[in-house]
Design a protein around this motif. Structure first.
Motif, mmCIF file in Angstrom:
data_model
loop_
_atom_site.group_PDB
_atom_site.id
_atom_site.type_symbol
_atom_site.label_atom_id
_atom_site.label_comp_id
_atom_site.label_asym_id
_atom_site.label_seq_id
_atom_site.Cartn_x
_atom_site.Cartn_y
_atom_site.Cartn_z
ATOM 1 N N VAL A 2 -10.039 6.562 3.969
ATOM 2 C CA VAL A 2 -9.423 7.036 2.651
ATOM 3 C C VAL A 2 -7.819 7.159 3.113
ATOM 4 O O VAL A 2 -7.569 7.921 3.994
ATOM 5 C CB VAL A 2 -9.875 8.176 2.104
ATOM 6 C CG1 VAL A 2 -9.307 8.434 0.630
ATOM 7 C CG2 VAL A 2 -11.407 7.918 1.800
ATOM 8 N N ASP A 3 -7.028 6.763 2.125
ATOM 9 C CA ASP A 3 -5.441 6.975 2.419
ATOM 10 C C ASP A 3 -4.741 7.062 1.064
ATOM 11 O O ASP A 3 -5.046 6.335 0.223
ATOM 12 C CB ASP A 3 -4.835 5.823 3.045
ATOM 13 C CG ASP A 3 -3.513 6.404 3.959
ATOM 14 O OD1 ASP A 3 -3.373 7.728 4.171
ATOM 15 O OD2 ASP A 3 -2.510 5.427 3.979
ATOM 16 N N THR A 4 -4.011 8.234 0.857
ATOM 17 C CA THR A 4 -3.142 8.298 -0.355
ATOM 18 C C THR A 4 -1.840 8.401 0.219
ATOM 19 O O THR A 4 -1.155 8.832 1.312
ATOM 20 C CB THR A 4 -3.618 9.667 -0.825
ATOM 21 O OG1 THR A 4 -4.890 9.999 -0.964
ATOM 22 C CG2 THR A 4 -2.880 10.114 -2.314
ATOM 23 N N HIS A 5 -0.874 7.826 -0.520
ATOM 24 C CA HIS A 5 0.697 7.899 -0.434
ATOM 25 C C HIS A 5 1.203 8.082 -1.623
ATOM 26 O O HIS A 5 0.799 7.778 -2.624
ATOM 27 C CB HIS A 5 1.031 6.525 0.227
ATOM 28 C CG HIS A 5 1.050 6.322 1.700
ATOM 29 N ND1 HIS A 5 1.790 6.310 2.422
ATOM 30 C CD2 HIS A 5 -0.283 6.173 2.239
ATOM 31 C CE1 HIS A 5 1.430 6.066 3.758
ATOM 32 N NE2 HIS A 5 -0.052 6.094 3.740
ATOM 33 N N ARG A 6 2.580 8.655 -1.353
ATOM 34 C CA ARG A 6 3.471 9.110 -2.482
ATOM 35 C C ARG A 6 4.139 7.689 -2.775
ATOM 36 O O ARG A 6 4.501 7.122 -2.079
ATOM 37 C CB ARG A 6 4.314 10.213 -2.424
ATOM 38 C CG ARG A 6 4.823 11.043 -3.266
ATOM 39 C CD ARG A 6 5.359 12.381 -2.788
ATOM 40 N NE ARG A 6 5.831 12.262 -1.468
ATOM 41 C CZ ARG A 6 7.397 11.824 -1.209
ATOM 42 N NH1 ARG A 6 8.012 11.507 -2.320
ATOM 43 N NH2 ARG A 6 7.949 11.815 -0.177
ATOM 44 N N LEU A 34 -4.193 -1.133 4.091
ATOM 45 C CA LEU A 34 -4.494 -1.294 5.499
ATOM 46 C C LEU A 34 -4.768 -0.100 6.472
ATOM 47 O O LEU A 34 -5.401 0.037 7.349
ATOM 48 C CB LEU A 34 -3.376 -2.179 6.322
ATOM 49 C CG LEU A 34 -3.143 -3.528 5.651
ATOM 50 C CD1 LEU A 34 -2.038 -4.391 6.244
ATOM 51 C CD2 LEU A 34 -4.328 -4.385 5.494
ATOM 52 N N HIS A 35 -4.288 1.210 5.940
ATOM 53 C CA HIS A 35 -4.483 2.213 6.740
ATOM 54 C C HIS A 35 -5.855 2.734 6.390
ATOM 55 O O HIS A 35 -6.486 3.171 7.299
ATOM 56 C CB HIS A 35 -3.548 3.557 6.316
ATOM 57 C CG HIS A 35 -1.943 3.114 6.650
ATOM 58 N ND1 HIS A 35 -1.119 3.866 6.256
ATOM 59 C CD2 HIS A 35 -1.491 2.128 7.113
ATOM 60 C CE1 HIS A 35 0.275 3.398 6.637
ATOM 61 N NE2 HIS A 35 0.087 2.499 7.249
ATOM 62 N N ALA A 36 -6.247 2.632 5.164
ATOM 63 C CA ALA A 36 -7.691 2.806 4.853
ATOM 64 C C ALA A 36 -8.645 1.942 5.571
ATOM 65 O O ALA A 36 -9.863 2.469 6.226
ATOM 66 C CB ALA A 36 -8.080 2.926 3.422
HETATM 67 MG MG MG Z 1 -1.176 5.862 5.456
#
Ligand code: MG
Length: 160
Positions: A11-15, A45-47
């Protein structure tokens, strides 16, 4: 031979910020906002990397590629995926499938879904039918719904 299967979740969250380049799943979107990050901020891609690393029992993306390391500044996250794929191959593990959900108000994922699937499949050397991507909105609720953030969730299935 019976394959041993392992599942991983990322799971990845970005502003999201105005004037940032918007690259998701390795594909550039025409968008007035883009994800903020030390690298290119590609939350998808990070997730994906974290899901694969999790399934393989390896250290997560943030520990392997620290966001304080100047070598990763502005870096193309596709390179992280290629490195993760090398780590899998070195262990004789292979990626069976990836399922990815992108929660975003903007950009709309649908028009670039096919391109994202193909790009991610190529990074891991698998066929496109083994990678799925879909976009969801948050119906105007919370930071994602207001377009201030984006979140990607990925599930990976590995054969080891
Ligand atoms: Mg990230």
């Amino acid at each position: 031979m019976i394959e041993r299967l392992r599942i991983g979740l990322g799971v990845d969250t970005h502003r999201m910020e105005h004037g940032r380049r918007c690259v998701l799943g390795g594909i550039e979107f025409a968008c007035t906002t883009g994800p903020v990050g030390h690298s290119d901020g590609d939350a998808v891609l990070h997730a994906v990397c974290d899901a694969v690393l999790g399934a393989a029992g390896l250290d997560d993306l943030g520990s392997q590629f620290r966001d304080t390391d100047p070598r990763h500044a502005g870096r193309d996250s596709s390179e992280f995926c290629r490195e993760v794929q090398h780590q899998l191959a070195a262990r004789g593990a292979s990626l069976m499938s990836l399922d990815i959900v992108v929660e975003a108000e903007t950009p709309k994922i649908g028009p670039k879904r096919a391109a994202m699937r193909e790009h991610i499949a190529n990074l891991f050397g698998i066929t496109t039918d083994r990678v799925n991507v879909r976009g969801k909105t948050a119906e105007g609720l919370d930071a994602i719904g207001r377009g201030e953030a984006i979140r990607a969730t990925a599930v990976a299935l590995l054969a080891v």
